[in-house]
Structure formats: C-alpha cells, structure tokens
Design an enzyme around this catalytic site. Structure first.
Site, PDB file in Angstrom:
ATOM      1  N   ASP A  34      -1.731  62.968  54.079  1.00 21.71           N
ATOM      2  CA  ASP A  34      -1.089  62.686  55.369  1.00 21.71           C
ATOM      3  C   ASP A  34      -0.144  61.505  55.216  1.00 21.71           C
ATOM      4  OD1 ASP A  34      -0.293  62.313  57.956  1.00 21.71           O
ATOM      5  OD2 ASP A  34      -2.196  61.514  58.662  1.00 21.71           O
TER       6      ASP A  34
ATOM      7  N   LYS B 232     -12.734  60.069  62.793  1.00 23.03           N
ATOM      8  CA  LYS B 232     -12.006  58.965  62.173  1.00 23.03           C
ATOM      9  C   LYS B 232     -13.024  57.989  61.596  1.00 23.03           C
ATOM     10  CE  LYS B 232      -7.609  59.742  63.418  1.00 23.03           C
ATOM     11  NZ  LYS B 232      -6.460  59.752  62.492  1.00 23.03           N
TER      12      LYS B 232
ATOM     13  N   GLU C 152      -9.272  63.830  54.802  1.00 17.83           N
ATOM     14  CA  GLU C 152      -7.865  63.462  54.955  1.00 17.83           C
ATOM     15  C   GLU C 152      -7.595  62.045  54.457  1.00 17.83           C
ATOM     16  OE1 GLU C 152      -4.528  63.182  58.580  1.00 17.83           O
ATOM     17  OE2 GLU C 152      -6.471  64.141  58.913  1.00 17.83           O
TER      18      GLU C 152
ATOM     19  N   LYS D 214     -12.620  66.518  64.211  1.00 17.27           N
ATOM     20  CA  LYS D 214     -12.277  65.487  63.229  1.00 17.27           C
ATOM     21  C   LYS D 214     -12.943  64.179  63.632  1.00 17.27           C
ATOM     22  CE  LYS D 214      -7.968  64.695  61.671  1.00 17.27           C
ATOM     23  NZ  LYS D 214      -6.585  64.145  61.603  1.00 17.27           N
TER      24      LYS D 214
ATOM     25  N   GLU E 110      -3.940  69.986  64.903  1.00 17.46           N
ATOM     26  CA  GLU E 110      -4.608  68.976  65.736  1.00 17.46           C
ATOM     27  C   GLU E 110      -3.670  68.542  66.864  1.00 17.46           C
ATOM     28  OE1 GLU E 110      -5.543  65.831  62.952  1.00 17.46           O
ATOM     29  OE2 GLU E 110      -3.501  65.036  63.051  1.00 17.46           O
TER      30      GLU E 110
ATOM     31  N   HIS F 273      -8.624  55.153  71.222  1.00 15.64           N
ATOM     32  CA  HIS F 273      -8.581  56.058  70.063  1.00 15.64           C
ATOM     33  C   HIS F 273      -8.572  55.199  68.813  1.00 15.64           C
ATOM     34  CE1 HIS F 273      -7.873  60.010  68.276  1.00 15.64           C
ATOM     35  NE2 HIS F 273      -7.049  59.411  67.434  1.00 15.64           N
TER      36      HIS F 273
ATOM     37  N   ASP G 124     -11.087  61.901  58.676  1.00 15.03           N
ATOM     38  CA  ASP G 124      -9.812  61.249  58.361  1.00 15.03           C
ATOM     39  C   ASP G 124     -10.110  59.786  58.070  1.00 15.03           C
ATOM     40  OD1 ASP G 124      -7.251  60.333  58.099  1.00 15.03           O
ATOM     41  OD2 ASP G 124      -6.618  60.809  60.131  1.00 15.03           O
TER      42      ASP G 124
ATOM     43  N   LYS H 145       3.898  66.938  59.797  1.00 12.69           N
ATOM     44  CA  LYS H 145       4.207  66.161  60.996  1.00 12.69           C
ATOM     45  C   LYS H 145       5.721  66.072  61.147  1.00 12.69           C
ATOM     46  CE  LYS H 145      -0.055  63.448  61.005  1.00 12.69           C
ATOM     47  NZ  LYS H 145      -0.672  62.099  61.045  1.00 12.69           N
TER      48      LYS H 145
END
Length: 373
Positions: free
Chosen positions: A249, A169, A224, A167, A327, A22, A198, A273
């Site tokens: 974020d 990255k 983001e 999304k 998410e 990831h 993001d 979060k």
C-alpha cells in the site's frame, strides 16, 4: 462545433464529522477533511472531484491545505483555458509542469471525467473502457480496540448484510496483544467472514517475520504493508516467507513504484488508490502492471467522501478481476453528507451509478455549512 474550455477551478476544504475516531499506526483521525473540486466549463457543465488524505502529513506528502494551495496557485492556472474534452492533454500538461502532487491531480482528473461524462451522457466507467460489474464488495474496518465490541460489530454487519470482510488496524500497540486481539476476532467469526490486518509500516522485519507467520497460521487472509516502504529487500523476503499474502500500500506512491515492486517480487497484492497514482486513469495503469505480473488487486481507499469514493469505484468496476475486493467504505464513516444522494450500500456491495458522470450532485446548503471558513 465550438471548443469547450475550462473556465474555472475551485478547491474547497470541507471538514466532516465521523461516527468514531479512526485509528492508524501513525495517527488517529477525529474527523475527515475533504478537498472538493468544482471544475466549470464554457458549456455550463460542472465536474466534481475530490482530493482526500488520511491524517494529512502524518501519512504522506500532501495535506488538505497543501492540496488546496497547490491547486489554487499552480495547477488550476494551467487548466483554465484548456480543452475540457481532452482529459489526456490536460493531465499531461499538469504532469509536465508539476512533479508528484498525485492527490491534487487525482481530484482534478476526476472532475474532468465527471464533466465529460455529463457532457456525453455516459457514466465515468464507460469513459474508462466500460464496466464489467455494477457493484463492488466492500470491507469494513473494526477500530474500537475492544475485542468483544469488535466481534459484536462484525456480527451486526454480517446480520444486516453490509460487510463480510473486516480489516483491523494494528501496529500501534504491543505486537503480542495485537495478535491476540486479531486471532480472537477471526476465531469468533470463523468462515462467515474474511479477516485482514493493516500494519501501516509499523513493524520492523524481525517482528514482521514472526507476526506474519502467526497471523497466517491462524486464518488471517491478508497482511497489508507490515514494514517500511523503504525496506524493499525486506519486503521481498517477507513476501517469500509469509504464509498469508502481503499487500503493498504505502509502497505504491506512483505508477512507477508499482512497476518496480512487481519487478522485485515485493508483494503478492497491490492496493489500488486513485489518490496515490494521480487519478482514475492512472490507477488503471498500475492495475495493468499488476495483471501482467500476476499480482492480485484490491481496491483501496484514502477514506474519501462520496465523490472520491465513486471516482474510485468507476475505475474499479472496469477491472477484469478484483480478487481481494475493495474497502470503499469512506462515506459510511461520515455522519454528514455534502451530496444530495449518498452512495448505496446493499447486500455487501457498493452499487455504482449508471447515470452520467460520477452520478452525484452537491447539496449546496450542506457544502456551505461544512466548508472551512
């Protein structure tokens, strides 16, 4: 009726394999490390919590190892012997004695809530004010870096009705290549899906001004954290000029940060979060600040496993409006589980249990196998 006391708190580091690496702008995760918290009470009830980070110290101020150490050495001794039913008093005691440590505190608060829910026969959502929905729509991150593969993966997710929000990255690569990749995916999916990006603070303001304009003009729904959390004035300028809404974020590391961002007009959307606010109760305070300021909400993740994901979900289902959905896909990234029944994802949603507490039980054998020795 005798008082129920907290008898012990155990923090366990667990390393779980993932379906794929990831990739973030600052780090690539090859697996996921959870800190599972077991809080045992004098009435025989055990509460479960989880403290999980993305990429450890590459992302923020806490790592799995520091979370466990600080719980074992500092936070757990403050809780043992305290009233297990008075979650507010317990968390205020921690806040008075220890600054920050929001990831560790979040896991502890989740465990206290889970235990209290089991004690009262209520799901955690009802302890947080009461749910207004039973499910949450969940985004999926496309992370292969290969445009054709990402399009095929998104189309598959649409076909099996698991995700229709995606999304990407970006930020680690060259900006024009990233933009081309994102726009191609949006063009392929069209109106069948929402596509967001993001950036994880990777751009400077000069790059972000141009890139946000291009993304917004090509149908990208949300951007983001495009620039550093430290550049507050730049965030304000970007929020005023970007055709796509900007979401904060990394800029939110506490409830106080949320108030300051709202006052400055630095974002149109807040990522909620629990780990970065200090728990499910704390994240709802950030949500209240956003709602009062007219800022939209999005349910974020630290890629928690099942325990942390459902702790977040129980808070999010109490919100009046979650405009940008969530998410909470962390469990779907894992190839192994440590709970007896994994969370249910169906018809584009995560379904939040109505059983007491968080609605989970540990699989003791799997936990023993994957715990760090």
């Amino acid at each position: 009726m005798s008082q129920v006391l907290i008898e012990s708190v155990e923090a366990i580091i667990v390393d779980l394999p993932t379906i794929r690496p990831h990739k973030l702008a600052m780090h690539t995760m090859q697996n996921q490390t959870l800190v599972v918290i077991r809080l045992r009470c004098s009435d025989g009830i055990e509460g479960l919590g989880e403290s999980t980070t993305i990429g450890g110290l590459a992302y923020g101020n806490e790592s799995p190892e520091s979370i466990k150490q600080n719980i074992d050495s500092h936070l757990a001794p403050l809780l043992v012997g305290q009233d297990a039913c008075n979650i507010n008093a317990a968390m205020l005691r921690l806040d008075k004695a220890a600054k920050g440590n929001t990831f560790a505190k979040s896991g502890l608060e989740s465990a206290l809530l889970d235990a209290q829910g089991k004690r009262l026969g209520l799901p955690v959502s009802e302890l947080l004010g009461g749910r207004v929905r039973d499910g949450l729509e969940v985004a999926w991150t496309l992370a292969s870096g290969d445009t054709a593969k990402d399009i095929a993966e998104a189309e598959h997710m649409l076909e099996i009705r698991r995700h229709r929000i995606f999304k990407l990255k970006i930020g680690a690569g060259e900006v024009n290549r990233d933009l081309k990749h994102v726009i191609a995916i949006k063009q392929a999916l069209g109106d069948n899906a929402s596509v967001r990006v993001d950036v994880n603070q990777a751009w400077d303001e000069s790059v972000a001004l141009r890139a946000c304009r291009i993304l917004g003009d090509n149908g990208i729904d949300l951007i983001e954290q495009p620039i550093s959390r430290i550049n507050r004035s730049g965030q304000v300028r970007l929020n005023q000029r970007s055709p796509a809404p900007i979401m904060a974020d990394e800029s939110i590391e506490s409830v106080e940060d949320a108030f300051s961002l709202a006052a400055d007009g630095a974002a149109s959307i807040f990522a909620l979060k629990i780990a970065k606010n200090g728990g499910p109760r704390a994240v709802l305070r950030t949500a209240q600040i956003a709602e009062a300021a007219g800022i939209a909400l999005y349910g974020g993740t630290m890629l928690e496993g099942s325990i942390g994901t459902l702790a977040s979900a129980h808070a999010f289902v109490t919100l009046k409006q979650l405009t940008w959905h969530t998410e909470l896909f962390g469990p779907l990234l894992l190839t192994e589980e440590i709970v007896s029944e994994a969370p249910v994802y169906r018809d584009f949603q995560l379904h939040v249990p109505r059983t007491p507490g968080l609605g989970l039980a540990l699989d003791e054998e799997r936990l023993a196998f994957f715990r760090r020795k």
